[in-house]
Design an enzyme around this catalytic site. Structure first.
Site, PDB file in Angstrom:
ATOM      1  N   THR A 170     -33.920   5.807  36.085  1.00 43.37           N
ATOM      2  CA  THR A 170     -34.644   5.552  34.862  1.00 43.37           C
ATOM      3  C   THR A 170     -36.396   5.329  35.542  1.00 43.37           C
ATOM      4  OG1 THR A 170     -32.697   3.918  34.398  1.00 43.37           O
ATOM      5  CG2 THR A 170     -34.830   3.574  33.336  1.00 43.37           C
ATOM      6  N   TYR A 195     -25.321   4.858  24.698  1.00 43.40           N
ATOM      7  CA  TYR A 195     -25.200   5.367  23.508  1.00 43.40           C
ATOM      8  C   TYR A 195     -23.908   5.290  22.829  1.00 43.40           C
ATOM      9  CZ  TYR A 195     -26.749   7.246  18.821  1.00 43.40           C
ATOM     10  OH  TYR A 195     -27.092   7.498  17.597  1.00 43.40           O
ATOM     11  N   TYR A 246     -24.036   2.822  38.537  1.00 41.37           N
ATOM     12  CA  TYR A 246     -25.295   2.201  38.098  1.00 41.37           C
ATOM     13  C   TYR A 246     -25.142   1.521  36.729  1.00 41.37           C
ATOM     14  CZ  TYR A 246     -30.265   1.935  36.570  1.00 41.37           C
ATOM     15  OH  TYR A 246     -31.442   1.435  36.133  1.00 41.37           O
ATOM     16  N   ARG A 295     -29.886  -1.722  29.146  1.00 42.06           N
ATOM     17  CA  ARG A 295     -30.436  -0.321  28.554  1.00 42.06           C
ATOM     18  C   ARG A 295     -29.306   0.523  27.963  1.00 42.06           C
ATOM     19  NH1 ARG A 295     -35.414   2.067  30.149  1.00 42.06           N
ATOM     20  NH2 ARG A 295     -36.481   0.619  31.672  1.00 42.06           N
ATOM     21  N   LYS A 326     -25.331  -0.073  42.099  1.00 46.09           N
ATOM     22  CA  LYS A 326     -26.635  -0.359  41.843  1.00 46.09           C
ATOM     23  C   LYS A 326     -26.301  -1.380  40.609  1.00 46.09           C
ATOM     24  CE  LYS A 326     -31.301   0.467  40.112  1.00 46.09           C
ATOM     25  NZ  LYS A 326     -32.330   1.591  39.626  1.00 46.09           N
ATOM     26  N   ILE A 367     -32.277  -1.209  45.119  1.00 44.89           N
ATOM     27  CA  ILE A 367     -32.976   0.393  44.374  1.00 44.89           C
ATOM     28  C   ILE A 367     -34.002  -0.110  43.491  1.00 44.89           C
ATOM     29  CG2 ILE A 367     -32.403   2.464  42.998  1.00 44.89           C
ATOM     30  CD1 ILE A 367     -29.582   2.420  44.132  1.00 44.89           C
TER      31      ILE A 367
END
Length: 293
Positions: free
Chosen positions: A43, A106, A132, A137, A162, A204
């Site tokens: 990201t 999405y 992740y 997000r 993560k 991370i």
């Protein structure tokens, strides 16, 4: 498999293009200052604005410049399973040690869809996967029972996570549901201290881009069970963790890097724009607090 301070590297741009020379310098600087592994095309690396050709070139340069000194965990996530596999195939070919794969965004798949997505990847390429989870997000949340199911189905492939859910109880959920061998990495710098106390083994990190030595020393103090030292370093870094998100990331981070290095620019790709004056003031104060300027 991975531990310590692992920066989610920025992708430097200059005049709209990937600044390969600056990126190579950034990789060297990170390794020289104690970063334990590197994550290109996450990201923070603005992967969502890179073409596939650019995405692959950034990973290739990172692997090439690291030259085996530290592992490279290539950002390979996509909301398209086949595109994620494409990224993973390239990353394995050029020598990355693992893939960081975000939950499909999405599309909003169900937990069954998430399992199917990661199962397909695990079954079609022998590159270790670090999940992740960043529901802020992606909207999609990889629930603990899903993480445990994937790790049990593919113990040689699904090797860690993560986690940027903000839910610290998940560290214990994963540890008790999978075992200590499963590599848990914080995805939130400001929560790295309590996450490590609960059983995580590193972070991370966004902040490590600009403060690699401090972040590496902090993670080492945690690994040494030196709570006094870890808390002291955490206090030094804490304002910087928050300043990195005073505006849309990685805007504040790229500004911070220009304060530390004259060979990096603030260049971002639309729809991101340079950070606000308020964010710059917060970054300036945090850099000073950390002793970086």
């Amino acid at each position: 498999m991975f531990s310590g301070s692992i920066p989610a590297l920025v992708t430097p741009f200059r005049d709209g293009a990937f600044d390969e020379k600056a990126f190579r310098r950034l990789v060297d600087w990170q390794i020289e200052n104690g970063s334990a592994a590197l994550v290109p095309c996450g990201t923070t690396g603005e992967a969502s604005t890179l073409s596939n050709a650019e995405h692959h070139r950034v990973i290739e340069v990172c692997v090439e410049q690291a030259a085996g000194r530290v592992p490279v965990i290539a950002g390979c996530g996509s909301n398209d399973t086949m595109n994620a596999l494409l990224h993973m195939t390239f990353s394995k070919k050029c020598g990355a040690q693992a893939a960081l794969c975000v939950a499909p965004y999405y599309n909003r798949p169900s937990q069954a869809g998430i399992i199917a997505h990661f199962s397909y990847l695990a079954e079609h390429i022998d590159l270790p996967i670090v999940l992740y989870n960043v529901p802020g997000r992606t909207v999609t949340d990889i629930l603990p029972e899903t993480v445990c199911e994937l790790a049990k189905r593919f113990p040689e492939r699904i090797v860690g996570i993560k986690d940027a859910s903000g839910d610290l109880s998940r560290v214990t959920d994963h540890r008790m549901g999978i075992g200590k061998h499963f590599c848990q990495l914080s995805g939130d710098d400001e929560l790295a201290l309590p996450a490590n106390a609960a059983g995580a083994v590193g972070c991370i990190s966004v902040t490590a881009n600009v403060a690699p030595r401090l972040c590496a020393d902090f993670q080492q103090a945690c690994a040494d069970n030196d709570l006094v030292r870890a808390r002291e370093l955490n206090d030094k870094l804490y304002p910087l963790h928050y300043a990195m998100f005073e505006d849309a990331s990685p805007g504040p981070l790229k500004y911070a890097l220009t304060r530390v290095h004259d060979w990096l620019t603030e260049d971002l790709r639309l729809p991101l724009v340079p950070c606000s004056e308020a964010a710059r003031r917060a970054v300036d104060a945090a850099l000073e607090h950390a002793g970086l300027v």
